[in-house]
Design a protein around this motif. Structure first.
Motif, PDB file in Angstrom:
ATOM      1  N   LEU A 214      20.483 -12.506   2.565  1.00 40.50           N
ATOM      2  CA  LEU A 214      19.458 -12.175   1.441  1.00 40.50           C
ATOM      3  C   LEU A 214      20.124 -12.471   0.193  1.00 40.50           C
ATOM      4  CD1 LEU A 214      18.403 -11.022   4.240  1.00 40.50           C
ATOM      5  CD2 LEU A 214      16.508 -10.045   2.689  1.00 40.50           C
ATOM      6  N   ARG A 215      19.175 -13.135  -0.744  1.00 37.62           N
ATOM      7  CA  ARG A 215      19.667 -13.299  -2.293  1.00 37.62           C
ATOM      8  C   ARG A 215      18.470 -12.959  -2.987  1.00 37.62           C
ATOM      9  NH1 ARG A 215      22.128 -18.789  -2.918  1.00 37.62           N
ATOM     10  NH2 ARG A 215      20.647 -19.624  -1.518  1.00 37.62           N
ATOM     11  N   LEU A 216      18.924 -12.072  -3.923  1.00 39.62           N
ATOM     12  CA  LEU A 216      17.841 -11.592  -4.923  1.00 39.62           C
ATOM     13  C   LEU A 216      17.318 -12.377  -6.093  1.00 39.62           C
ATOM     14  CD1 LEU A 216      15.860  -9.041  -5.748  1.00 39.62           C
ATOM     15  CD2 LEU A 216      17.965  -8.302  -6.931  1.00 39.62           C
ATOM     16  N   ILE A 217      16.011 -12.760  -5.981  1.00 45.00           N
ATOM     17  CA  ILE A 217      15.281 -13.823  -7.010  1.00 45.00           C
ATOM     18  C   ILE A 217      15.019 -13.223  -8.233  1.00 45.00           C
ATOM     19  CG2 ILE A 217      13.585 -15.758  -7.151  1.00 45.00           C
ATOM     20  CD1 ILE A 217      13.688 -15.896  -4.219  1.00 45.00           C
ATOM     21  N   TYR A 218      14.006 -12.060  -7.923  1.00 43.18           N
ATOM     22  CA  TYR A 218      13.502 -11.157  -8.989  1.00 43.18           C
ATOM     23  C   TYR A 218      13.254  -9.874  -8.634  1.00 43.18           C
ATOM     24  CZ  TYR A 218      12.530 -15.048 -12.740  1.00 43.18           C
ATOM     25  OH  TYR A 218      12.546 -15.937 -13.629  1.00 43.18           O
ATOM     26  N   TYR A 219      13.275  -9.077  -9.586  1.00 46.26           N
ATOM     27  CA  TYR A 219      12.744  -7.746  -9.278  1.00 46.26           C
ATOM     28  C   TYR A 219      11.982  -7.166 -10.497  1.00 46.26           C
ATOM     29  CZ  TYR A 219      17.188  -6.174 -11.629  1.00 46.26           C
ATOM     30  OH  TYR A 219      18.246  -6.180 -12.407  1.00 46.26           O
ATOM     31  N   SER A 220      11.066  -6.221  -9.858  1.00 49.00           N
ATOM     32  CA  SER A 220      10.342  -5.431 -10.995  1.00 49.00           C
ATOM     33  C   SER A 220      10.181  -3.878 -10.883  1.00 49.00           C
ATOM     34  CB  SER A 220       8.743  -6.037 -10.988  1.00 49.00           C
ATOM     35  OG  SER A 220       8.035  -5.411 -11.671  1.00 49.00           O
TER      36      SER A 220
ATOM     37  N   THR B 117       0.822  -1.111  -0.073  1.00 49.71           N
ATOM     38  CA  THR B 117      -0.040   0.074  -0.197  1.00 49.71           C
ATOM     39  C   THR B 117       0.769   1.440  -0.064  1.00 49.71           C
ATOM     40  OG1 THR B 117      -0.242  -0.126   2.479  1.00 49.71           O
ATOM     41  CG2 THR B 117      -1.954  -1.176   1.150  1.00 49.71           C
ATOM     42  N   LYS B 118       2.309   1.167  -0.396  1.00 48.03           N
ATOM     43  CA  LYS B 118       3.055   2.234  -0.099  1.00 48.03           C
ATOM     44  C   LYS B 118       3.184   2.981  -1.404  1.00 48.03           C
ATOM     45  CE  LYS B 118       6.465   2.344   2.273  1.00 48.03           C
ATOM     46  NZ  LYS B 118       5.921   2.665   3.840  1.00 48.03           N
ATOM     47  N   GLY B 119       2.409   2.269  -2.615  1.00 45.25           N
ATOM     48  CA  GLY B 119       2.689   3.178  -3.875  1.00 45.25           C
ATOM     49  C   GLY B 119       3.964   3.342  -4.560  1.00 45.25           C
ATOM     50  N   HIS B 120       4.717   2.255  -4.104  1.00 37.29           N
ATOM     51  CA  HIS B 120       6.070   2.386  -4.704  1.00 37.29           C
ATOM     52  C   HIS B 120       6.013   1.417  -6.137  1.00 37.29           C
ATOM     53  CE1 HIS B 120       8.333   2.712  -0.582  1.00 37.29           C
ATOM     54  NE2 HIS B 120       7.760   3.796  -1.218  1.00 37.29           N
ATOM     55  N   ASP B 121       6.863   1.674  -7.127  1.00 35.00           N
ATOM     56  CA  ASP B 121       6.651   1.127  -8.307  1.00 35.00           C
ATOM     57  C   ASP B 121       7.541  -0.238  -8.166  1.00 35.00           C
ATOM     58  OD1 ASP B 121       6.706   4.250 -10.015  1.00 35.00           O
ATOM     59  OD2 ASP B 121       5.237   2.848  -9.907  1.00 35.00           O
ATOM     60  N   ARG B 122       8.704  -0.349  -7.489  1.00 33.42           N
ATOM     61  CA  ARG B 122       9.609  -1.076  -7.439  1.00 33.42           C
ATOM     62  C   ARG B 122       9.476  -2.212  -6.519  1.00 33.42           C
ATOM     63  NH1 ARG B 122      15.532   1.905  -8.557  1.00 33.42           N
ATOM     64  NH2 ARG B 122      14.835   2.884 -10.261  1.00 33.42           N
ATOM     65  N   MET B 123       9.339  -3.505  -6.905  1.00 31.54           N
ATOM     66  CA  MET B 123       8.988  -4.537  -6.061  1.00 31.54           C
ATOM     67  C   MET B 123      10.004  -5.593  -6.177  1.00 31.54           C
ATOM     68  SD  MET B 123       4.899  -4.521  -5.721  1.00 31.54           S
ATOM     69  CE  MET B 123       5.086  -5.661  -4.015  1.00 31.54           C
ATOM     70  N   TYR B 124      10.463  -6.488  -5.012  1.00 24.65           N
ATOM     71  CA  TYR B 124      11.575  -7.223  -5.063  1.00 24.65           C
ATOM     72  C   TYR B 124      11.198  -8.565  -4.410  1.00 24.65           C
ATOM     73  CZ  TYR B 124      13.860  -2.745  -5.352  1.00 24.65           C
ATOM     74  OH  TYR B 124      14.487  -1.823  -5.999  1.00 24.65           O
ATOM     75  N   TRP B 125      11.707  -9.835  -4.618  1.00 23.76           N
ATOM     76  CA  TRP B 125      11.618 -10.796  -3.840  1.00 23.76           C
ATOM     77  C   TRP B 125      12.823 -11.436  -3.621  1.00 23.76           C
ATOM     78  CZ3 TRP B 125       7.879 -13.314  -1.659  1.00 23.76           C
ATOM     79  CH2 TRP B 125       6.477 -13.040  -1.894  1.00 23.76           C
ATOM     80  N   TYR B 126      13.264 -11.493  -2.060  1.00 22.18           N
ATOM     81  CA  TYR B 126      14.613 -12.264  -1.788  1.00 22.18           C
ATOM     82  C   TYR B 126      14.077 -13.507  -1.116  1.00 22.18           C
ATOM     83  CZ  TYR B 126      17.079  -7.856  -2.301  1.00 22.18           C
ATOM     84  OH  TYR B 126      17.495  -6.618  -2.859  1.00 22.18           O
ATOM     85  N   ARG B 127      15.452 -14.206  -0.839  1.00 21.23           N
ATOM     86  CA  ARG B 127      15.250 -15.362  -0.180  1.00 21.23           C
ATOM     87  C   ARG B 127      16.532 -15.572   0.771  1.00 21.23           C
ATOM     88  NH1 ARG B 127      16.230 -21.575  -2.577  1.00 21.23           N
ATOM     89  NH2 ARG B 127      16.969 -22.459  -0.599  1.00 21.23           N
TER      90      ARG B 127
ATOM     91  N   ASP C  93       7.927  -4.390 -16.547  1.00 21.45           N
ATOM     92  CA  ASP C  93       9.273  -4.627 -16.220  1.00 21.45           C
ATOM     93  C   ASP C  93       9.440  -5.882 -15.422  1.00 21.45           C
ATOM     94  OD1 ASP C  93      11.859  -3.841 -14.196  1.00 21.45           O
ATOM     95  OD2 ASP C  93      12.177  -3.611 -16.550  1.00 21.45           O
ATOM     96  N   ILE C  94      10.274  -6.964 -15.847  1.00 18.55           N
ATOM     97  CA  ILE C  94      10.508  -7.835 -14.931  1.00 18.55           C
ATOM     98  C   ILE C  94      11.961  -8.326 -14.980  1.00 18.55           C
ATOM     99  CG2 ILE C  94      10.235 -10.425 -14.143  1.00 18.55           C
ATOM    100  CD1 ILE C  94       7.885  -8.935 -13.421  1.00 18.55           C
ATOM    101  N   ASN C  95      12.874  -8.521 -14.104  1.00 18.79           N
ATOM    102  CA  ASN C  95      14.100  -8.940 -14.401  1.00 18.79           C
ATOM    103  C   ASN C  95      14.542  -9.950 -13.290  1.00 18.79           C
ATOM    104  OD1 ASN C  95      14.970  -6.394 -15.826  1.00 18.79           O
ATOM    105  ND2 ASN C  95      13.650  -5.591 -14.204  1.00 18.79           N
ATOM    106  N   LYS C  96      15.581 -10.848 -13.837  1.00 20.23           N
ATOM    107  CA  LYS C  96      15.974 -11.951 -12.861  1.00 20.23           C
ATOM    108  C   LYS C  96      17.037 -11.340 -11.966  1.00 20.23           C
ATOM    109  CE  LYS C  96      15.375 -15.613 -16.382  1.00 20.23           C
ATOM    110  NZ  LYS C  96      15.819 -16.813 -17.114  1.00 20.23           N
ATOM    111  N   GLY C  97      17.019 -11.907 -10.649  1.00 19.40           N
ATOM    112  CA  GLY C  97      18.132 -11.651  -9.855  1.00 19.40           C
ATOM    113  C   GLY C  97      19.133 -12.876  -9.818  1.00 19.40           C
ATOM    114  N   GLU C  98      19.966 -12.754  -8.767  1.00 20.75           N
ATOM    115  CA  GLU C  98      20.955 -13.794  -8.733  1.00 20.75           C
ATOM    116  C   GLU C  98      20.604 -15.232  -8.773  1.00 20.75           C
ATOM    117  OE1 GLU C  98      22.681 -13.148  -4.652  1.00 20.75           O
ATOM    118  OE2 GLU C  98      24.155 -14.850  -4.876  1.00 20.75           O
ATOM    119  N   ILE C  99      19.383 -15.600  -8.186  1.00 21.22           N
ATOM    120  CA  ILE C  99      19.173 -16.976  -8.012  1.00 21.22           C
ATOM    121  C   ILE C  99      17.631 -17.287  -8.707  1.00 21.22           C
ATOM    122  CG2 ILE C  99      20.596 -17.585  -6.161  1.00 21.22           C
ATOM    123  CD1 ILE C  99      18.220 -17.272  -4.347  1.00 21.22           C
ATOM    124  N   SER C 100      17.264 -16.800 -10.066  1.00 22.14           N
ATOM    125  CA  SER C 100      15.987 -17.049 -10.357  1.00 22.14           C
ATOM    126  C   SER C 100      15.706 -18.400 -10.653  1.00 22.14           C
ATOM    127  CB  SER C 100      15.947 -16.024 -11.512  1.00 22.14           C
ATOM    128  OG  SER C 100      16.745 -16.299 -12.665  1.00 22.14           O
TER     129      SER C 100
END
Lengths: 117, 113
Positions: free
Chosen positions: A43-49, A26-36, A54-61
C-alpha cells in the motif's frame, strides 16, 4: 453497516475520464487517508487529512486530488484517468491519540477496484 | 518509498504449525503495526507495538520488536486454515512534521488443512 464505506466498489472507465471515489465514515475520527494497492507493491499513501481544513500529499499524489467535505467524508478524484492508475484503492481512518504525534490503528474500508482502459 | 520489508514474500505451512513473518525497516519509528488482509478485502489491524516495547501478545499472535536491528517479527501459533491471508507490517514515522503509516509489501500465508 460498515464503519468505513467506499463507493463505488468496482469501476471500469476509459483513459481521460474523470473519476471520483468516495469515502464516508461513522467512527467519528478526524484523520482520514487514501491508499493505493498494487500487486507486489503493498500500500502506498496518496493523500491524508487530519481535519476538515488540513490536506496533505502522500508518497504518490501526482495525478490525484482530494476533497474533505466534512469530518465524515473524504473523496479522491482522478482528473484524467490513465491506465497505470488501475489499482485497488483504500480509504482509512484513525483517531488522534494525543501526546507525541503518532498514528494509532487504521480502520479500512473494503476498497474500490478501479480499472482504466 | 517502502519503509518496511516483509520476509518471506510467501509462506506455506500445515494447520497446527507455527508461522513466523519478519519485517525490517529503515528509519526510526514511533510504533510498528501488523495488519491482515484476506484476498481483495480491506486490511484489518492485528497488533501495535510501541518503540519502547520489546514484545507483545494477543491471543495466538506474538510480536517482537528490536529497534537496534530495525526489525520486527510476527508469530502465529497453532495456525488454522482461516489464517490464510496476506500480512503487512506498517511503520509509524514522522514525515514533514506529520506522523503517517508506511506499509511493507506483505507476506502471503497459506495454511493447508
Amino acid at each position: 453497516d460498515a464503519d468505513v464505506t467506499q463507493t463505488p466498489r468496482n469501476r471500469i472507465t476509459k483513459t481521460g475520464k474523470r473519476i471520483m471515489l468516495e469515502c464516508s465514515q461513522t467512527k467519528g475520527h478526524d484523520r482520514m487517508y487514501w491508499y493505493r494497492q498494487d500487486p507486489g507493491l503493498g500500500l502506498r499513501l496518496i493523500y491524508y487529512s487530519f481535519d476538515v481544513k488540513d490536506i496533505n500529499k502522500g508518497e504518490i499524489s501526482d495525478g490525484y486530488s482530494v476533497s474533505r467535505q466534512a469530518q465524515a467524508k473524504f473523496s479522491l478524484s482522478l482528473e484524467s484517468a490513465i491506465p497505470n492508475q488501475t489499482a485497488l484503492y483504500f480509504c482509512a481512518t484513525s483517531d488522534y491519540t494525543g501526546g507525541v504525534p503518532n498514528t494509532g490503528e487504521l480502520f479500512f474500508g473494503e476498497g474500490s477496484r478501479l480499472t482504466v482502459l | 518509498s517502502q519503509q518496511g520489508e516483509e520476509d518471506p514474500q510467501a509462506l506455506s505451512i500445515q494447520e497446527g504449525e507455527n508461522a513466523t513473518m519478519n519485517c525490517s525497516y529503515k528509519t526510526s519509528i514511533n510504533n510498528l503495526q501488523w495488519y491482515r488482509q484476506n484476498s481483495g478485502r480491506g486490511l484489518v489491524h492485528l497488533i501495535l507495538i510501541r518503540s519502547n516495547e520489546r514484545e507483545k501478545h494477543s491471543g495466538r499472535l506474538r510480536v517482537t520488536l528490536d529497534t537496534s536491528k530495525k526489525s520486527s517479527s510476527l508469530l502465529i501459533t497453532a495456525s488454522r486454515a482461516a489464517d490464510t491471508a496476506s500480512y503487512f507490517c506498517a511503520t509509524d514515522s514522522m514525515n514533514s512534521g506529520y506522523s503517517t503509516l508506511t506499509f511493507g509489501k506483505g507476506t502471503m500465508l497459506l495454511v493447508s488443512p
